[in-house]
Design an enzyme around this catalytic site. Structure first.
Site, PDB file in Angstrom:
ATOM      1  N   ASN A 134       0.868  -1.141  -0.049  1.00 15.60           N
ATOM      2  CA  ASN A 134       0.009   0.048   0.065  1.00 15.60           C
ATOM      3  C   ASN A 134       0.771   1.292   0.077  1.00 15.60           C
ATOM      4  O   ASN A 134       0.423   2.291   0.416  1.00 15.60           O
ATOM      5  CB  ASN A 134      -0.886   0.076   1.220  1.00 15.60           C
ATOM      6  CG  ASN A 134      -1.709  -1.177   1.287  1.00 15.60           C
ATOM      7  OD1 ASN A 134      -2.398  -1.739   0.330  1.00 15.60           O
ATOM      8  ND2 ASN A 134      -1.415  -1.884   2.546  1.00 15.60           N
ATOM      9  N   HIS A 168     -13.793  -1.900   7.518  1.00 16.07           N
ATOM     10  CA  HIS A 168     -12.443  -2.433   8.055  1.00 16.07           C
ATOM     11  C   HIS A 168     -12.851  -3.475   9.380  1.00 16.07           C
ATOM     12  O   HIS A 168     -13.515  -2.958  10.174  1.00 16.07           O
ATOM     13  CB  HIS A 168     -11.558  -1.581   8.311  1.00 16.07           C
ATOM     14  CG  HIS A 168     -10.090  -2.206   8.384  1.00 16.07           C
ATOM     15  ND1 HIS A 168      -9.546  -2.628   9.513  1.00 16.07           N
ATOM     16  CD2 HIS A 168      -9.269  -2.763   7.423  1.00 16.07           C
ATOM     17  CE1 HIS A 168      -8.322  -2.820   9.477  1.00 16.07           C
ATOM     18  NE2 HIS A 168      -8.059  -3.231   8.081  1.00 16.07           N
ATOM     19  N   GLU A 227     -15.556   4.173   4.556  1.00 16.78           N
ATOM     20  CA  GLU A 227     -14.207   4.444   4.467  1.00 16.78           C
ATOM     21  C   GLU A 227     -14.229   5.456   3.023  1.00 16.78           C
ATOM     22  O   GLU A 227     -15.283   5.782   2.452  1.00 16.78           O
ATOM     23  CB  GLU A 227     -13.449   3.041   3.989  1.00 16.78           C
ATOM     24  CG  GLU A 227     -13.499   2.014   5.138  1.00 16.78           C
ATOM     25  CD  GLU A 227     -12.818   0.715   4.946  1.00 16.78           C
ATOM     26  OE1 GLU A 227     -12.173   0.646   3.540  1.00 16.78           O
ATOM     27  OE2 GLU A 227     -13.021  -0.223   5.601  1.00 16.78           O
ATOM     28  N   SER A 277     -10.612  -0.790   1.006  1.00 16.54           N
ATOM     29  CA  SER A 277      -9.164  -1.454   1.145  1.00 16.54           C
ATOM     30  C   SER A 277      -9.190  -2.818   0.126  1.00 16.54           C
ATOM     31  O   SER A 277      -8.246  -3.226  -0.518  1.00 16.54           O
ATOM     32  CB  SER A 277      -8.805  -1.962   2.333  1.00 16.54           C
ATOM     33  OG  SER A 277      -9.709  -2.780   2.713  1.00 16.54           O
ATOM     34  N   ASP A 318     -13.280   6.445   7.732  1.00 22.53           N
ATOM     35  CA  ASP A 318     -11.930   5.550   7.847  1.00 22.53           C
ATOM     36  C   ASP A 318     -11.184   6.039   6.484  1.00 22.53           C
ATOM     37  O   ASP A 318     -11.487   5.618   5.467  1.00 22.53           O
ATOM     38  CB  ASP A 318     -11.925   4.099   7.873  1.00 22.53           C
ATOM     39  CG  ASP A 318     -10.784   3.459   8.106  1.00 22.53           C
ATOM     40  OD1 ASP A 318      -9.752   4.241   7.671  1.00 22.53           O
ATOM     41  OD2 ASP A 318     -10.749   2.414   8.537  1.00 22.53           O
ATOM     42  N   HIS A 344      -6.873   4.319   3.132  1.00 18.90           N
ATOM     43  CA  HIS A 344      -6.395   4.373   1.659  1.00 18.90           C
ATOM     44  C   HIS A 344      -6.572   5.461   0.941  1.00 18.90           C
ATOM     45  O   HIS A 344      -5.864   5.698  -0.091  1.00 18.90           O
ATOM     46  CB  HIS A 344      -7.123   3.127   1.166  1.00 18.90           C
ATOM     47  CG  HIS A 344      -6.382   1.762   1.620  1.00 18.90           C
ATOM     48  ND1 HIS A 344      -5.546   1.081   1.298  1.00 18.90           N
ATOM     49  CD2 HIS A 344      -6.970   0.920   2.432  1.00 18.90           C
ATOM     50  CE1 HIS A 344      -5.138  -0.115   1.928  1.00 18.90           C
ATOM     51  NE2 HIS A 344      -6.204  -0.210   2.733  1.00 18.90           N
ATOM     52  N   LYS A 351      -0.266   3.539   4.965  1.00 19.25           N
ATOM     53  CA  LYS A 351      -0.358   3.504   3.537  1.00 19.25           C
ATOM     54  C   LYS A 351       0.338   4.581   2.689  1.00 19.25           C
ATOM     55  O   LYS A 351       1.574   4.398   2.550  1.00 19.25           O
ATOM     56  CB  LYS A 351      -2.154   3.200   3.458  1.00 19.25           C
ATOM     57  CG  LYS A 351      -2.889   2.356   4.306  1.00 19.25           C
ATOM     58  CD  LYS A 351      -2.724   0.894   4.067  1.00 19.25           C
ATOM     59  CE  LYS A 351      -3.098  -0.012   5.193  1.00 19.25           C
ATOM     60  NZ  LYS A 351      -4.565   0.166   5.705  1.00 19.25           N
TER      61      LYS A 351
HETATM   62  C1  LIG Z   1      -5.029  -0.826   6.878  1.00 16.71           C
HETATM   63  C2  LIG Z   1      -6.514  -0.272   7.505  1.00 16.71           C
HETATM   64  C3  LIG Z   1      -6.452  -0.044   8.831  1.00 16.71           C
HETATM   65  C4  LIG Z   1      -5.502  -0.288   9.678  1.00 16.71           C
HETATM   66  O1  LIG Z   1      -4.060   0.778   9.827  1.00 16.71           O
HETATM   67  P1  LIG Z   1      -2.801   0.268  10.427  1.00 16.71           P
HETATM   68  O2  LIG Z   1      -2.080   1.445  10.765  1.00 16.71           O
HETATM   69  O3  LIG Z   1      -2.569  -0.718   9.185  1.00 16.71           O
HETATM   70  O4  LIG Z   1      -3.210  -0.826  11.841  1.00 16.71           O
HETATM   71  C5  LIG Z   1      -7.886   0.567   9.216  1.00 16.71           C
HETATM   72  N1  LIG Z   1      -8.594   0.791   8.363  1.00 16.71           N
HETATM   73  C6  LIG Z   1      -8.531   0.244   6.984  1.00 16.71           C
HETATM   74  C7  LIG Z   1      -9.562   0.927   6.047  1.00 16.71           C
HETATM   75  C8  LIG Z   1      -7.314  -0.142   6.478  1.00 16.71           C
HETATM   76  O5  LIG Z   1      -7.058  -0.215   5.304  1.00 16.71           O
END
Ligand SMILES: *Cc1c(COP(=O)(O)O)cnc(C)c1O
Length: 401
Positions: free
Chosen positions: A39, A125, A165, A169, A194, A197, A221
């Site tokens: 990512n 997620h 989101e 993801s 969230d 990404h 990411k």
């Molecule tokens: C990767 C991810 C997370 C977690 O983040 P990390 O810093 O890797 O723990 C949370 N939400 C989404 C949508 C993600 O893709």
């Protein structure tokens, strides 16, 4: 050793193995394959500028924060990163975590209790679900990126909280944030996004406090480093600082990492890396289409007919600023649905033999029968690498029934 726990573990592991679902770690890039699975969209994880920023941060602030932020672990490096994030997104306040998983879990479990309803996109997620479950709030889902379905839940539970989101993801599609924001405002609901990404690469620009009440950004990411932040109003952040067990009882993010993330925010705003990423996404899609590879068109319901006009709320929405075509072509995550878990693993393994690493995403991470290759593009990929991946992909797809 015989112990009921040991017996239970053995049995569960056997079951997973038999179903082809046993997850295992593998050493990253041990054979110098070309990696289309990570990512690090802008190539910051391996940049020399970032290595220097980490060194500078470590010299200046130290490598460890030494304590919880509520004891003595909250330093100038953290404050500067929080201020930069607020400036970039327009939120009033921020707080930092060592990972996005803990930020999401902390937020959901501190914010909600059994009296609350949380309305979440079906594909949010795992860390969000874990947090909501531990809060005992009622969880209502809506069909993935489907505005009519979201509107129905929002009408059913007014003044509740909606969670989605920015870029999803596993599907790579972009949520209709503007429309969800309008819906949320109309019903007096809060909107949480969230932005793991999307932050740093979202094609329509940065998501801001104007649209979103609470935003989670992660640094692992597009920023290519580590850690995460919750961005919100001062009231929300003050509440979380005082009440989040994940925050209170945990050593603060390393100040060197905070300095590193601050530098990454500056770097991700430079147009060169972003335009290279966009060019690579376009090249991948053009090549794949020319080879007859079925790309996900990610029809988003903002423009698809899903009976949404029957809902007054939805028909009053402003026109979206992007059509579904634009939503697709700009995403660094390009899934190719391959069907069964077995077929997906076989294709991924053929590609690995040819020197390409792609994500193989199976159920239960994605719905059964929708296992997929998850191909991610980065600004560091060369045109030759992308073209040779597509050629190898075409052969592997054709040769694997
Ligand atoms: C990767 C991810 C997370 C977690 O983040 P990390 O810093 O890797 O723990 C949370 N939400 C989404 C949508 C993600 O893709």
């Amino acid at each position: 050793m015989s112990h009921p726990l040991m017996d239970k573990m053995r049995l569960q592991m056997q079951g997973l193995e038999q179903q082809g679902l046993l997850r295992k770690r593998r050493l990253a890039n041990s054979n110098h394959a070309i990696d289309f699975s990570h990512n690090d969209y802008l190539g910051l994880a391996s940049s020399e500028a970032q290595a220097n920023a980490l060194y500078e941060g470590a010299l200046h602030y130290g490598v460890g924060s030494k304590a919880s932020p509520l004891v003595s672990g909250y330093s100038k490096a953290h404050v500067e990163l929080e201020q930069s994030l607020c400036q970039y997104t327009g939120h009033e306040a921020a707080m930092l975590f060592c990972s996005g998983f803990s930020a999401n879990s902390a937020l959901m479990s501190a914010l909600f209790n059994q009296d609350d309803v949380v309305i979440a996109d079906k594909y949010v997620h795992a860390s969000i679900i874990t947090g909501i479950q531990s809060s005992n709030a009622k969880l209502a889902r809506f069909i993935h990126n489907d505005l009519a379905s979201a509107a129905a839940q929002i009408a059913r539970y007014p003044r509740s909280t909606i969670v989605t989101e920015s870029i999803f993801s596993m599907d790579g599609d972009i949520a209709p944030i503007d429309a969800l924001s309008t819906l949320a405002k109309a019903q007096g609901s809060l909107l949480i996004v969230d932005d793991a990404h999307g932050f740093g690469v979202l094609p329509q620009g940065v998501i801001s406090a104007e649209k979103v009440d609470i935003q989670i950004v992660t640094f692992g990411k597009a920023l290519g480093c580590q850690g995460a932040a919750i961005l919100a109003s001062q009231t929300v952040i003050d509440f979380l600082v005082a009440n989040s067990r994940h925050y209170i009882y945990s050593t603060a993010l390393s100040p060197a990492c905070a300095h590193l993330a601050l530098n990454a925010i500056n770097l991700c705003q430079q147009p060169a890396a972003r335009s290279k990423l966009m060019a690579n996404i376009l090249l991948f899609r053009t090549q794949a289409k020319a080879q007859g590879i079925n790309l996900s068109e990610m029809a988003d319901s903002e423009t698809a007919d899903s009976g949404m006009n029957s809902l007054e709320l939805v028909s009053s929405l402003e026109p979206a600023e992007m059509n579904s075509h634009e939503r697709v072509i700009n995403s660094p995550i390009q899934p190719i649905i391959t069907g069964s878990n077995e077929r997906t693993m076989a294709i991924a393994s053929t590609l690995a033999d040819k020197g390409f690493i792609v994500g193989a995403i199976r159920s239960p991470t994605v719905p059964f029968g929708q296992a997929r290759l998850r191909i991610t593009l980065s600004a560091l990929h060369s045109s030759e690498q992308i073209i040779s991946l597509v050629n190898a992909l075409k052969c592997a797809l054709e040769d694997t029934p």
